[in-house]
Structure formats: structure tokens, C-alpha cells
Design a protein around this motif. Structure first.
Motif, PDB file in Angstrom:
ATOM      1  N   SER A 109       6.618  65.669  17.099  1.00 29.11           N
ATOM      2  CA  SER A 109       5.251  66.360  16.629  1.00 29.11           C
ATOM      3  C   SER A 109       4.857  67.917  17.127  1.00 29.11           C
ATOM      4  CB  SER A 109       3.924  65.282  17.213  1.00 29.11           C
ATOM      5  OG  SER A 109       4.221  65.506  18.436  1.00 29.11           O
ATOM      6  N   GLU A 110       5.599  68.207  18.158  1.00 25.85           N
ATOM      7  CA  GLU A 110       5.714  69.568  18.649  1.00 25.85           C
ATOM      8  C   GLU A 110       6.195  70.464  17.574  1.00 25.85           C
ATOM      9  OE1 GLU A 110       6.643  67.044  20.460  1.00 25.85           O
ATOM     10  OE2 GLU A 110       4.929  66.737  21.863  1.00 25.85           O
ATOM     11  N   GLN A 111       6.872  69.911  16.567  1.00 30.20           N
ATOM     12  CA  GLN A 111       7.814  70.788  15.603  1.00 30.20           C
ATOM     13  C   GLN A 111       7.271  70.728  14.164  1.00 30.20           C
ATOM     14  OE1 GLN A 111      11.702  69.362  16.041  1.00 30.20           O
ATOM     15  NE2 GLN A 111      11.979  69.913  18.130  1.00 30.20           N
ATOM     16  N   VAL A 112       5.984  71.564  14.227  1.00 26.87           N
ATOM     17  CA  VAL A 112       5.292  71.352  12.749  1.00 26.87           C
ATOM     18  C   VAL A 112       6.032  72.167  11.809  1.00 26.87           C
ATOM     19  CG1 VAL A 112       3.271  71.729  11.577  1.00 26.87           C
ATOM     20  CG2 VAL A 112       3.247  70.905  13.857  1.00 26.87           C
ATOM     21  N   PHE A 113       7.086  71.840  10.887  1.00 23.92           N
ATOM     22  CA  PHE A 113       7.463  72.678   9.789  1.00 23.92           C
ATOM     23  C   PHE A 113       6.728  72.834   8.646  1.00 23.92           C
ATOM     24  CE2 PHE A 113      11.005  70.865  12.441  1.00 23.92           C
ATOM     25  CZ  PHE A 113      11.999  72.012  12.670  1.00 23.92           C
ATOM     26  N   THR A 114       6.759  74.065   8.212  1.00 23.90           N
ATOM     27  CA  THR A 114       5.773  74.547   6.972  1.00 23.90           C
ATOM     28  C   THR A 114       6.685  74.632   5.909  1.00 23.90           C
ATOM     29  OG1 THR A 114       5.691  76.790   7.698  1.00 23.90           O
ATOM     30  CG2 THR A 114       3.992  75.059   8.364  1.00 23.90           C
ATOM     31  N   THR A 115       7.955  74.315   5.770  1.00 17.26           N
ATOM     32  CA  THR A 115       8.736  74.424   4.725  1.00 17.26           C
ATOM     33  C   THR A 115       9.461  73.181   4.306  1.00 17.26           C
ATOM     34  OG1 THR A 115      10.539  74.788   6.261  1.00 17.26           O
ATOM     35  CG2 THR A 115       9.562  76.662   5.593  1.00 17.26           C
ATOM     36  N   VAL A 116       9.992  73.265   2.992  1.00 12.94           N
ATOM     37  CA  VAL A 116      10.656  72.209   2.521  1.00 12.94           C
ATOM     38  C   VAL A 116      12.258  72.073   2.879  1.00 12.94           C
ATOM     39  CG1 VAL A 116      11.625  70.856   0.368  1.00 12.94           C
ATOM     40  CG2 VAL A 116       9.254  71.914   0.519  1.00 12.94           C
ATOM     41  N   HIS A 117      12.740  71.103   3.411  1.00 14.13           N
ATOM     42  CA  HIS A 117      13.859  71.294   3.764  1.00 14.13           C
ATOM     43  C   HIS A 117      15.205  71.583   3.160  1.00 14.13           C
ATOM     44  CE1 HIS A 117      17.076  70.555   7.228  1.00 14.13           C
ATOM     45  NE2 HIS A 117      17.555  69.609   6.053  1.00 14.13           N
ATOM     46  N   THR A 118      14.922  71.289   1.826  1.00 12.57           N
ATOM     47  CA  THR A 118      15.925  71.768   0.807  1.00 12.57           C
ATOM     48  C   THR A 118      15.735  73.179   0.351  1.00 12.57           C
ATOM     49  OG1 THR A 118      14.510  70.817  -0.953  1.00 12.57           O
ATOM     50  CG2 THR A 118      16.149  69.358  -0.228  1.00 12.57           C
ATOM     51  N   GLU A 119      14.680  73.737   0.815  1.00 14.12           N
ATOM     52  CA  GLU A 119      14.619  75.199   0.441  1.00 14.12           C
ATOM     53  C   GLU A 119      14.842  76.001   1.702  1.00 14.12           C
ATOM     54  OE1 GLU A 119      10.840  75.850  -1.294  1.00 14.12           O
ATOM     55  OE2 GLU A 119      10.920  74.532  -3.132  1.00 14.12           O
ATOM     56  N   PHE A 120      14.343  75.465   2.925  1.00 13.05           N
ATOM     57  CA  PHE A 120      14.606  76.263   4.070  1.00 13.05           C
ATOM     58  C   PHE A 120      14.639  75.396   5.249  1.00 13.05           C
ATOM     59  CE2 PHE A 120      13.169  78.818   7.878  1.00 13.05           C
ATOM     60  CZ  PHE A 120      13.646  80.024   7.500  1.00 13.05           C
ATOM     61  N   GLY A 121      15.915  75.280   5.834  1.00 13.52           N
ATOM     62  CA  GLY A 121      16.306  74.278   6.745  1.00 13.52           C
ATOM     63  C   GLY A 121      15.552  74.248   8.015  1.00 13.52           C
ATOM     64  N   HIS A 122      15.305  73.211   8.358  1.00 10.07           N
ATOM     65  CA  HIS A 122      14.398  72.838   9.852  1.00 10.07           C
ATOM     66  C   HIS A 122      15.419  73.318  10.987  1.00 10.07           C
ATOM     67  CE1 HIS A 122      12.116  69.984   6.975  1.00 10.07           C
ATOM     68  NE2 HIS A 122      11.632  71.403   6.964  1.00 10.07           N
ATOM     69  N   CYS A 123      15.053  74.171  11.760  1.00  5.61           N
ATOM     70  CA  CYS A 123      15.970  74.551  12.841  1.00  5.61           C
ATOM     71  C   CYS A 123      15.036  74.861  14.084  1.00  5.61           C
ATOM     72  CB  CYS A 123      17.010  75.467  12.802  1.00  5.61           C
ATOM     73  SG  CYS A 123      17.811  75.933  14.101  1.00  5.61           S
ATOM     74  N   ALA A 124      14.771  74.163  15.051  1.00  5.16           N
ATOM     75  CA  ALA A 124      13.732  74.543  16.043  1.00  5.16           C
ATOM     76  C   ALA A 124      14.697  74.902  17.506  1.00  5.16           C
ATOM     77  CB  ALA A 124      12.884  73.218  16.489  1.00  5.16           C
ATOM     78  N   GLU A 125      15.854  74.991  17.429  1.00 10.72           N
ATOM     79  CA  GLU A 125      16.585  75.413  18.617  1.00 10.72           C
ATOM     80  C   GLU A 125      16.567  76.672  18.930  1.00 10.72           C
ATOM     81  OE1 GLU A 125      18.059  73.297  20.698  1.00 10.72           O
ATOM     82  OE2 GLU A 125      17.824  71.400  19.845  1.00 10.72           O
ATOM     83  N   PRO A 234      25.544  77.500 -14.045  1.00 10.59           N
ATOM     84  CA  PRO A 234      24.064  77.332 -14.601  1.00 10.59           C
ATOM     85  C   PRO A 234      23.304  76.498 -13.339  1.00 10.59           C
ATOM     86  CG  PRO A 234      25.345  75.863 -16.120  1.00 10.59           C
ATOM     87  CD  PRO A 234      26.371  76.676 -15.367  1.00 10.59           C
ATOM     88  N   VAL A 235      22.295  76.796 -13.006  1.00  9.64           N
ATOM     89  CA  VAL A 235      21.660  76.122 -12.133  1.00  9.64           C
ATOM     90  C   VAL A 235      19.945  75.959 -12.523  1.00  9.64           C
ATOM     91  CG1 VAL A 235      22.927  77.215 -10.113  1.00  9.64           C
ATOM     92  CG2 VAL A 235      20.943  78.195 -10.758  1.00  9.64           C
ATOM     93  N   THR A 236      19.361  75.005 -11.657  1.00  7.91           N
ATOM     94  CA  THR A 236      17.937  74.959 -12.000  1.00  7.91           C
ATOM     95  C   THR A 236      17.206  74.957 -10.402  1.00  7.91           C
ATOM     96  OG1 THR A 236      16.184  73.762 -13.187  1.00  7.91           O
ATOM     97  CG2 THR A 236      18.112  72.344 -12.204  1.00  7.91           C
ATOM     98  N   GLY A 237      15.813  75.023 -10.691  1.00 11.88           N
ATOM     99  CA  GLY A 237      15.020  75.002  -9.232  1.00 11.88           C
ATOM    100  C   GLY A 237      15.066  76.156  -8.513  1.00 11.88           C
ATOM    101  N   VAL A 238      14.699  76.147  -7.234  1.00  7.11           N
ATOM    102  CA  VAL A 238      14.792  76.979  -6.249  1.00  7.11           C
ATOM    103  C   VAL A 238      15.979  77.357  -5.461  1.00  7.11           C
ATOM    104  CG1 VAL A 238      13.592  77.980  -4.054  1.00  7.11           C
ATOM    105  CG2 VAL A 238      12.262  76.495  -5.741  1.00  7.11           C
ATOM    106  N   ALA A 239      16.570  78.669  -5.686  1.00  2.00           N
ATOM    107  CA  ALA A 239      17.571  79.134  -4.909  1.00  2.00           C
ATOM    108  C   ALA A 239      17.265  79.341  -3.662  1.00  2.00           C
ATOM    109  CB  ALA A 239      18.271  80.147  -5.610  1.00  2.00           C
ATOM    110  N   GLY A 240      17.085  78.132  -2.816  1.00  2.00           N
ATOM    111  CA  GLY A 240      16.949  78.375  -1.259  1.00  2.00           C
ATOM    112  C   GLY A 240      18.210  77.716  -0.614  1.00  2.00           C
ATOM    113  N   ARG A 241      18.032  76.939   0.472  1.00  2.00           N
ATOM    114  CA  ARG A 241      19.126  76.494   1.140  1.00  2.00           C
ATOM    115  C   ARG A 241      19.840  75.821   0.529  1.00  2.00           C
ATOM    116  NH1 ARG A 241      18.955  71.393   3.435  1.00  2.00           N
ATOM    117  NH2 ARG A 241      20.843  71.149   4.923  1.00  2.00           N
ATOM    118  N   THR A 242      19.341  75.016  -0.489  1.00  2.00           N
ATOM    119  CA  THR A 242      20.184  74.336  -1.459  1.00  2.00           C
ATOM    120  C   THR A 242      19.747  74.481  -2.773  1.00  2.00           C
ATOM    121  OG1 THR A 242      18.648  72.358  -1.585  1.00  2.00           O
ATOM    122  CG2 THR A 242      20.102  72.208   0.144  1.00  2.00           C
TER     123      THR A 242
END
Length: 704
Positions: A109-125, A234-242
Motif C-alpha cells: 500500500s505504500e507503493q502506489v504505482f500509476t502505470t501499467v506494468h506492461t507499459e512501464f515496469g514497477h520498481c520501488a527499489e 509488425p507489432v501492435t499496441g503500445v511500444a512500452g516495456r513490452t
């Protein structure tokens, strides 16, 4: 999301209220309908959160409600087409076996991520972050290219020789046994025979010449086609972390590629997404959506006609403040920024001194400018100074008259080599020999320096000591187009004489908004202590506040309708992304070296080239990376983009990647490197094991 609205509670059971959107939203599944793996993940989230709360407040774990997937690890904005829960109903993705869909460490609960993990990876370290900055007072270490063993070079030359010989043999035989297959490469008759009407004319042996001759297209047909599996994926979707790959196959040895209908989610280590702003949701995406409501999709004219809006003027003022120059000019295309601006700066009687590895857009611009061009060895300051002495003393060819002007063009970060320009020495040479300096920061702006202001920021050099700063918005800002920054006198002239102003279509409002929002997120926004009664958005009536470079941008310099979330508006999120990128770049670069690979580039560079040499290994490396349990999509580069024998894979690191993502890439390279015999750097006794590298990640990621 309004600036003052609070973030949703990570303990919320219900979703936050949805705002109206012009985009179609995908329906979200309820927690009860999720597969067992997703339910297990939510249970792990709940347990981790309960443990954290119990440690901090002594509350009972049994009183902790289940965490909502949308509120704990995704954005508070629902205006998106991508939800992590949407993929959980797919049996191929629900298990999360590849580790791409859900984070390996559940957030608390102390780590409120405002991104989608597939687009921007969660890293609180916090330990997986460092600062991109050159140590003052120390010279830049010269880039030393390491040669592979002779048998690697010999086998590479022989491989190309075999391909060339077999290609010519196939052409020779094919033109005689199957001429129809080579019809497009042969001269063809026009169909009109004037001899029928004018018998005195001699018959013409041929009609139209082929648009593509067999010699000109030989490399494409006989060499590149064999490796087309590596290119134009060829790709589709957001070119983020994945990224989602569209699966394809070829029934005719890569002459055609057919889509199979399948999709593969892969770890994206190939896109120019240095700071991770290529996201389909979040504060920047919300502002882009708002701009479409206000401005539409396009300006529908050039800048000098009816296409110059207040967004263009605001964007140019913001770019100038960001890079530390008086004024700036933006262009709708990065390549055209160089190729159309350079001819407006130099012409006949001028001299352009260019680094031998400068980008094709620079080469094209200097070629059409009519200026005389000389090149110096890549990043070799002795070669540059020697050339300066020669051209200044000798003057123009034949007449030996003094040059009208001398323009030295370098790149801040070289896209194929990953090397940094030795800017401190170049600036000293500029003061000594009085030439104009043009720095292309297409890859370095936003990616280097403690404030993300580029190579001048990295070396702590006053940007005004450079005459022309060029950059693009494609790499670090998740947008498109480019800019030229300099003194107001130069920029005013380029607005008229540069071809982008009179002829090119103006940059579209959504792209401009992405530039403004992402750049403001890096700079931070300074709000007045007392809010004014109204915020004027007209550039001619913009409230002028004192600005010191580098520093936060005054809120009055932005459109009144741009309201970023607190983390973005304060600049804390932008600063965190800069430091994550710096750590990931150094960790991957140093990790590959310790594994024994030959790599190019500076440790702070987000571009990490790994040498493959042999053309046959390009296909195999690409395929083996993509076919792993955690698929990895990479970019392989070969001649003519690189010298013939230095084919390479070019990793593009992002702040969106987590430390675990870099571990995944290093593990894959370690295994594939042994299979393909790619480890020709450190001797075996000096190499580190992959376990040792992963355990010493902080040491590798924070050392230059």
C-alpha cells in the motif's frame, strides 16, 4: 486528471469514477471472474499489503480487504484501451509464466504505482537508480574498439563471399532458365514501335530501362532477403516495456511474409523509449486526449501559412528553456530537421567538418547544401584539430580563399556506436579555431545529464557555448518530430529559409501536447504562491516569470488546460525516470562486458551495441531471443548501417525496464552467447558468472 485531485487509495475496493473519454474503453473483468493465477496474484497483493500495514500500525491482517487490481498498480485514469485485467482472460497470458504481465514482487500500500506494468515496469527499489553525470575535472575516456579473434573475422568475410558468389551464380542461371522471374530487372519494350509508321527509323533494341537494375538491387535480393526475419517485425499496441508482436511466417524463403493471426507479448529492448513516456495511459496521455478535443488532429497547413497555433509557440518557448537557448524552432520530422536546416546554414564557399559516423540525415543535408565537406575520424580530437589546421591554412580548393564559414557537426550520442562526443575538448577547439558548432542531440536529449538536458548537461557545460543544438522528440519524449535551438537571430532566419517552415506540414496538436507534457514532467512546474485570477495562454501575452536554467518551468508558460498529476507536475517522477534509465544503461553495459562480450559505447549510453560479426548469427540471435520462455524482441543492424564485418544487435534501454528485465536480457545473452560463440571480449578466467553479475547489480549499475 485534475492537478489537485487525490490519487485513488491503494486499498479501494471499487474503481475510481470514470471520466468521459472520446476513446473506446475495453470492459474490465471482475475479480471473481479472473483465472486462478490472477486471483493468486491479488491474494499475494493483499497479504503483502496486510503485512506492511501490520508492521507499521499493528493492525490485524484479517481486517485488510482485497486489493483492487486497477487501483493498486494502474493509473487512476480510466481513459485507456489497455488494462492488465483485460489480458487475464487469455489462457496464453493468464499464467504470467513469462513474467511480463504482472510484477514479480507485489506492491504494498505504500507503493502506489500509476502505470501499467506492461507499459512501464514497477520498481520501488531506490538502490536501482543512479545519476547520469560526468565526473568534473576528469577527461572522457577514449573509446577503444576491441577486435575479435582472426578466425571470427575470416569466417565473416568468407560468409559474405559465399553469399555474393552464390547470388551472382543464381542471377546468371536464372536470367537464362527463368527470364520471367527477372523481367522487372531487364530493359523492357514500351509497346510502341515507330518503325511501323516511319520505316526509315532504325529499330531500337530496348525500350524503358529498369527502375531497379540487378546490380543496384543485388544486396537487397541476395543478402538482405535472407535475413528479413530480423527486420520490419509488425507489432501492435503500445511500444512500452513490452510489446505485442504479430506472428508471421514465410512460405517462400522471406520473399513474402504472411501474418498467422497469432500474437506474442515480448520484452521490448528495441524501441526508442528512453524515459518510458510512450504510454497509452497516464497524465501525459490524458492531456493528449484533451488536446484532441480542443484542437482536433491536425493543423492542416505549414507554419508560414495557417498552421501555426499557440501550441507551437508555447512548445518552442518550452524547448528553448529546456535546452538553455534563446529560441527554438520545431519540425514535424526528425530526419527533415537536419536535412532541411543544414542547407539553410551553409552553402557554396562554406566548409562542413563532419564526424565520419554522423547520421544519414546530416550527410544528406550537407550534400544538398553545396558546401565543401571534410570528415574526421570518429570522436578523434587529434584528427579534428589536425584537419582544422589544414583547412584553415589552405582555404578553399584551387583559389585558397578563406572559407566563408566553417561548421563542425557532431552528435551528442552516436546511435550505432553508443559513444558520447568529447564535448569539453570540442568546445575548447571551438574557442581556439573560431568555428561554428552544431550538435545533434537526437539520442542524448532527455537521456543524459542529471536534469535530462542532454550532453551539455552531462558534462556541465554551458549550452550557450554551442551555436546550434538539434534534437528529436521521438526517443525520450514519446512523441515525434525535432527541434533546432540557438540564438534568436539564427532561429528567426531559419524560420524563413529552412524548408520546414514554408513547405512542411506543421506538427500536429496531439504530438505537441505530448512534447509539452513530457518535457514539463522532466523539468517540473513552478506554481505561483498566489494563484492569479486568470492564466493567459496566448504566447504574446504569456506571463513572464524569471527562469534559471536548469530549473522548473513557470506554470504561466504552459496552457491553462494542462493539469498533470502531482508526481509529474513536481518533477519527481521525471527525475526518477532519469535515474532509472542511468542505472539500467550502466547495468546492462557493464554486465555484458563482464560476461565476455565485445560491446561498443559509453556506460551511460542507453544504446548498447553487442557485436555479432557473422551475418548468419544475426538471424539466429534474433530468433533465439524471440523464442525464449520470456520472449525478447531485439534490433539487429548490418551493412550499410554499419561496416561490413561489425554486424551487431543494438539494445535500447528504457526507464520502463526493471532490474529484473535487465537480468532477463543478461541471462538470455549469456546462454545464446555460448551457443553462437559470441564471447570474445574478456578472457575466460576474468569473466563473471551470471549469478555473480545479478548479485552485484548495484555495483555494476552505479559505476561508470
Amino acid at each position: 486528471m485534475p492537478f489537485n485531485s487525490p490519487l485513488p487509495s491503494p486499498m479501494a475496493i471499487s474503481k475510481p469514477a470514470q471520466s468521459s473519454s472520446i476513446f473506446k474503453k475495453r470492459s474490465s473483468n471482475s475479480v471473481g471472474s479472473l483465472p486462478a493465477s490472477a486471483a493468486s496474484y491479488l491474494s499475494a497483493l493483499s497479504q503483502a499489503d496486510a503485512s506492511a500495514r501490520k508492521r507499521s500500525s499493528g493492525a490485524s491482517a484479517t481486517s485488510t480487504p482485497a486489493l483492487s487490481l486497477s487501483s493498486s498498480i494502474t493509473s487512476s485514469s480510466e481513459d485507456t484501451v489497455l488494462h492488465e485485467a483485460d489480458y487475464l482472460d487469455d489462457p496464453h497470458l493468464a499464467s504470467n509464466k513469462d513474467g511480463l504481465l504482472l510484477p514479480s514482487r507485489p506492491p504494498t500500500s505504500e507503493q502506489v504505482f500509476t502505470t501499467v506494468h506492461t507499459e512501464f515496469g514497477h520498481c520501488a527499489e531506490e538502490k536501482y537508480r543512479t545519476t547520469s553525470q560526468h565526473k568534473l575535472g576528469t577527461p572522457l575516456a577514449p573509446h577503444v574498439t576491441q577486435d575479435p579473434p582472426y578466425y571470427i573475422l575470416l569466417s565473416t568475410y568468407i560468409s559474405y563471399l559465399i553469399l555474393i558468389v552464390l547470388g551472382h551464380v543464381r542471377d546468371f542461371v536464372g536470367k537464362r532458365l527463368s527470364p520471367a522471374s527477372y523481367k522487372h530487372l531487364m530493359p523492357r519494350d514500351s509497346g510502341w514501335r515507330p518503325q511501323l509508321y516511319m520505316p526509315h527509323l532504325r529499330p531500337s533494341p530496348s525500350g524503358y530501362a529498369p527502375l531497379n537494375s540487378d546490380f543496384d538491387s543485388f544486396y537487397t535480393r541476395r543478402l538482405k532477403t535472407r535475413m528479413d526475419e530480423c527486420f520490419s517485425q509488425p507489432v501492435t499496441g503500445v511500444a512500452g516495456r513490452t510489446i505485442l508482436l504479430l506472428d508471421r511466417m514465410s512460405p517462400d524463403f522471406n520473399h513474402t511474409q504472411l501474418l498467422t493471426g497469432g500474437k506474442t507479448r515480448a520484452l521490448n529492448i528495441s524501441s526508442y523509449n528512453y524515459l518510458g513516456f510512450a504510454q497509452g495511459r497516464g497524465g501525459c496521455a490524458d492531456m493528449v486526449e484533451e488536446s484532441i478535443k480542443r484542437y482536433g488532429i491536425s493543423s492542416l497547413a505549414s507554419r508560414l501559412e495557417g498552421g501555426s497555433t499557440d501550441l507551437h509557440t508555447i512548445s518552442e518557448a518550452l524547448v528553448a528553456k529546456f535546452v538553455g537557448m534563446e529560441d527554438a524552432l520545431i519540425s514535424s520530422m526528425g530526419f527533415a530537421t537536419n536535412s532541411t536546416i543544414i542547407p539553410a546554414l551553409v552553402g557554396k564557399g562554406c566548409l562542413v567538418i563532419s564526424d565520419e559516423f554522423n547520421h544519414a540525415s546530416i550527410r544528406f543535408g550537407t550534400r544538398i547544401s553545396g558546401a565543401h565537406v571534410r570528415m574526421f575520424k570518429h570522436n578523434d580530437m587529434e584528427s579534428l584539430e589536425s584537419l582544422l589546421k589544414e583547412v584553415i591554412s589552405q582555404g578553399q580548393p584551387k583559389t585558397h580563399r578563406p572559407w566563408k564559414k566553417i561548421l563542425v557537426i557532431v552528435e551528442g550520442l552516436y546511435s550505432m556506436e553508443g559513444t558520447l562526443v568529447n564535448l569539453p575538448v570540442v568546445v575548447e577547439l571551438k574557442k581556439k579555431y573560431k568555428f561554428y558548432l552544431y550538435v545533434d542531440e537526437a539520442h542524448s536529449i532527455g537521456a543524459l545529464g542529471p536534469h535530462g538536458r542532454g550532453v551539455a548537461d552531462y558534462f556541465a557545460i554551458d549550452p550557450k557555448s554551442i551555436d546550434i543544438l538539434m534534437g528529436t522528440f521521438t526517443k525520450s519524449f514519446g512523441a515525434a518530430g525535432g527541434y533546432i535551438a540557438g540564438s534568436k537571430t539564427i532561429i528567426d532566419r531559419l524560420r524563413v529559409h529552412g524548408h520546414t517552415g514554408p513547405y512542411a506540414e506543421a506538427m500536429t496538436p496531439p504530438v505537441l501536447t505530448q512534447v509539452v507534457a513530457s518535457m514539463a514532467s522532466i523539468m517540473g512546474i513552478k506554481f505561483p504562491t498566489e494563484a492569479p485570477s486568470s492564466r493567459l495562454t496566448s504566447a504574446t501575452h504569456m506571463i513572464e516569470e524569471e527562469y534559471h536554467h536548469p530549473g522548473p518551468i513557470p506554470a504561466s508558460a504552459l496552457p491553462s488546460w494542462i493539469n498533470l498529476p502531482p508526481a509529474l507536475a513536481s518533477g519527481s517522477e521525471g527525475s526518477s525516470r532519469l535515474r532509472r534509465l542511468a542505472f539500467n544503461s550502466r547495468y546492462l553495459h557493464n554486465g555484458l562486458i563482464k560476461l565476455g562480450f565485445i560491446t561498443y559505447g559509453h556506460p551511460s549510453s542507453p544504446i548498447v551495441p553487442l557485436l555479432l560479426f557473422n551475418p548468419g548469427k544475426m538471424n539466429m540471435f534474433h530468433r533465439l531471443m524471440k523464442d525464449r520462455q520470456t520472449p525478447i524482441i531485439v534490433v539487429v543492424v548490418a551493412y550499410p548501417a554499419t561496416p561490413l564485418v561489425t554486424s551487431r544487435v543494438r539494445f535500447c534501454v528504457s526507464a520502463a525496464h526493471t532490474k529484473e528485465d535487465v537480468d532477463t536480457v543478461l541471462k538470455a545473452c549469456d546462454e545464446i552467447g555460448d551457443v553462437l560463440d559470441l564471447k570474445h571480449g574478456l578472457p575466460k578466467k576474468e569473466r563473471w558468472s551470471i549469478e555473480e553479475i545479478m548479485s552485484k547489480a548495484v555495483q555494476l549499475g552505479t559505476s561508470a
